[in-house]
Design an enzyme around this catalytic site. Sequence first.
Site, PDB file in Angstrom:
ATOM      1  N   SER A 291       2.115  -7.175  -9.781  1.00 39.87           N
ATOM      2  CA  SER A 291       1.001  -6.396 -10.323  1.00 39.87           C
ATOM      3  C   SER A 291       0.237  -7.149 -11.399  1.00 39.87           C
ATOM      4  CB  SER A 291       1.517  -5.044 -10.833  1.00 39.87           C
ATOM      5  OG  SER A 291       0.448  -4.210 -11.207  1.00 39.87           O
ATOM      6  N   HIS A 292       0.297  -6.650 -12.619  1.00 32.49           N
ATOM      7  CA  HIS A 292      -0.480  -7.189 -13.738  1.00 32.49           C
ATOM      8  C   HIS A 292       0.278  -8.249 -14.517  1.00 32.49           C
ATOM      9  CE1 HIS A 292       2.008  -3.873 -14.962  1.00 32.49           C
ATOM     10  NE2 HIS A 292       1.958  -4.272 -16.211  1.00 32.49           N
TER      11      HIS A 292
ATOM     12  N   ASP B 113      -6.708  -5.897 -11.950  1.00 32.28           N
ATOM     13  CA  ASP B 113      -5.496  -6.668 -12.195  1.00 32.28           C
ATOM     14  C   ASP B 113      -5.117  -7.524 -10.994  1.00 32.28           C
ATOM     15  OD1 ASP B 113      -4.580  -4.628 -10.519  1.00 32.28           O
ATOM     16  OD2 ASP B 113      -2.625  -4.539 -11.494  1.00 32.28           O
TER      17      ASP B 113
ATOM     18  N   ASP C 225      -2.995  -7.397  -8.452  1.00 27.46           N
ATOM     19  CA  ASP C 225      -2.895  -6.865  -7.092  1.00 27.46           C
ATOM     20  C   ASP C 225      -3.950  -5.819  -6.773  1.00 27.46           C
ATOM     21  OD1 ASP C 225      -1.666  -4.946  -8.771  1.00 27.46           O
ATOM     22  OD2 ASP C 225      -0.446  -4.185  -7.132  1.00 27.46           O
TER      23      ASP C 225
ATOM     24  N   ASP D  70      -4.748  -2.807  -8.137  1.00 18.63           N
ATOM     25  CA  ASP D  70      -4.570  -1.360  -8.252  1.00 18.63           C
ATOM     26  C   ASP D  70      -4.960  -0.806  -9.621  1.00 18.63           C
ATOM     27  OD1 ASP D  70      -2.403  -2.328  -9.678  1.00 18.63           O
ATOM     28  OD2 ASP D  70      -0.889  -1.150  -8.610  1.00 18.63           O
ATOM     29  N   ARG D  71      -5.243  -1.672 -10.600  1.00 22.41           N
ATOM     30  CA  ARG D  71      -5.625  -1.198 -11.924  1.00 22.41           C
ATOM     31  C   ARG D  71      -7.072  -1.581 -12.219  1.00 22.41           C
ATOM     32  NH1 ARG D  71      -0.475  -1.075 -15.775  1.00 22.41           N
ATOM     33  NH2 ARG D  71       1.151  -1.046 -14.189  1.00 22.41           N
TER      34      ARG D  71
ATOM     35  N   LYS E 281      -2.550   3.632  -6.659  1.00 18.81           N
ATOM     36  CA  LYS E 281      -3.740   3.614  -7.504  1.00 18.81           C
ATOM     37  C   LYS E 281      -4.679   2.540  -6.983  1.00 18.81           C
ATOM     38  CE  LYS E 281      -0.930   1.244 -11.049  1.00 18.81           C
ATOM     39  NZ  LYS E 281       0.418   1.770 -10.781  1.00 18.81           N
TER      40      LYS E 281
END
Length: 563
Positions: A122-123, A288, A290, A292-293, A388
Site C-alpha cells: 500500500s502506502h 498512494d 497501490d 486506494d488512498r 477503497k
Amino acid sequence: MASTFQVQVVATTPYSDQKPGTSGLRKRVKVFQQEHYTENFVQSILRSVRYPDSVVPEGATLVVGGDGRYYLQDAIQIIIKIAAANKVGKLIIGQNGLLSTPAASNLIIRRKADGGILLTASHNPGGPTKDFGIKYNCRNGGPAPEVVTNRIYEDTKTLSEYYMAEVPDVDLTKLGTQTVGAMEVEIVDPVQDYAALMRELFDFERIQEFLRVYKDQFTVLFDAMHGVTGPYAHRIFTVELGLPESVLMNFHPLSDFGEGHPDPNLTYAHELVERVRQESIQFGAAFDGDGDRNMIISHDWFVNPSDSVAVIANHAARFPKFRQTGIRGVARSMPTSGALDLVGKALNIKHFEVPTGWKFFGNLLDNGDIDICGEESFGTGSGHIREKDGMWAALAWLNILADMSLNAQKLITVREVVAEHFHQFGRHYYSRYDYEDVDLDAAKKMMAHLEDLTASQALVGTAVNGFHVTHMDNFSYIDPVDGSKTTNQGLRILFKDGARVVFRLSGTGSHGATVRMYLEQYESDRAKCFQDVPQVLQPLIQTALQLSKLTEYTGRSKPTVIT
C-alpha cells in the site's frame, strides 16, 4: 508454454511470523526473499481459502497483480508456478504485473473470479531494503475477513511442503492468453476495465464541459507518487477527460517509488503540496502506492479525509448512479470523525461505525446496508468495488465541482464546497498524530497504561484540564450482518460536548510500531468553523499526551506525521 509439466514437492519449515495484519502480510523485501518464505505463504493461501468448506477448488480463477514495487514480478512467477501445481484453473494478471488495488477488486467482481492475490504494501515505501506485501481478496472483491486470514495463519504454522510446477517464467509483457499445463494465464490491460467502470459511475461529459468552460480559472494537478495509479491517471485524466499531460506528476510507476514514501498526506506528498500552493492550483489530488488512498487539496484548503467522505456522501445525488437510486447508508471507521454520521442523520439513512480496516465495510456493502464509506487514513469508496478507491474519490470531487459550478454559472471552489458543508453541519476539528518506528515494547507499555486507566474507569465523571470525561473503552464491534465480534480496536476517551481522543497501534507497518493518536472536537457554532486547527486542538492534544504518558513511554516529543 508446455501443456504438461512436473510438479515438484518441496519440503519446507514453517515460519512463525506470517500472521496477516489489517491488510495482508507486510514485511521487508529481504524477509520475503528468504528461502521458502513467499512460497510458504502462497501455498497456505491456496490451502486455507474455503468456499465455504473446501480448499480453493480445482479450476478456480484468481486475479493477480500489484503496485509495481520491488520484488513484484519475482513473486508473480512464484504464484504462477504454485497455482499451476495446485490445479488452479486460470490466473488473470495485469500487464507487467501491474494492477491497482481498486482495479483488482473490480476485475474479481466483473470477471466473477474466485478471489485474488494482491502484491502490495500500500502506502509503505518500496525498494530492495523496504517493504513488500501479499494479501488475499475474496470472491466479493474485498480483503479477506479475519476468519480467513486466521485460517491462513494457522496453516503457515504447520506447513511442511509446497508444490511448484517446473515451467519457464511467463511473459508478463504480452497481452493475451498463455497456458501453463492445464492452467490458463491471461495477461490483461490493467486500466481498461477500471476506466470503463469510472465512466459508468461519473458524468464524464459534465466534467469535460466544466473543464472546458473554466479552463482559464480551474487549474488541476495530480500526483501518482510513482505508484501504480500513474497509468490510470494518464488514461482517465488525459485520454478520457482531455487534460494535458502536464497536469500529471510522478505518473511512471517505479519499483522504489522514486525513493519516496507513497503515502498521500501533507508530509509525504510535499512536492504536490508545495506546487499547489506556489502555483495557486484550484484542485490537487495525490494517490498512494497501490491506488486506494487519496488526498484532496487546493491552494487555500486541505480537505481532511473525514470531511471528504462526508462531503461526497452529502452530494452523492450529483453522480449518475446515485441520482437514480439514492444512497441507503454510510459507514466510517471508528477513528474517523463523526462528520459522516451527521450526513447520514440528515439524509435519514443508516450510518455505521466499524473497526479500522476496509474488510469491515464488506458485509455492509454486500448486504445493501451502505453505499458510501470512508476512513480518516485517506481512504474513500463506495459499493462499486470492495476496496477503497483513490481515483474514485478524486473523480467524485470533480463531479461535485463541475455540477455545482455549471448550475451556479460561476466557478465553485473546493474551499466554498467545504464552507457550505460546515454551514450546514458544523465542523469536526480533527487531526491524527503518527509516531512511526516506535520501539514495540515501549508502545505496548503505553497502551497497557491506557488499558489500566480504562479498566479502572477512575477518570469517568472527572475533569482533566477542563475536559469532562464521559466514557472510556477499548472499542469492540459486533457485525450486524453475520454477528461476528471484533475486539481491542482502539482505546477511546470521550469527553463532554463532542471531544474525544483515540489511541491505536497501527496494523499496516512491516516492522516496529506506529502509535496513532486521533483527536476530535466538534464545533456547532458556524461562526467558529474556520479557526486554525492546531490552535483549536492544542488543549485537547496536551490532555491526551498527559493522560497517555506517550512521551514518557516512547521518548517521542513530536509525531512523525500530522494529518
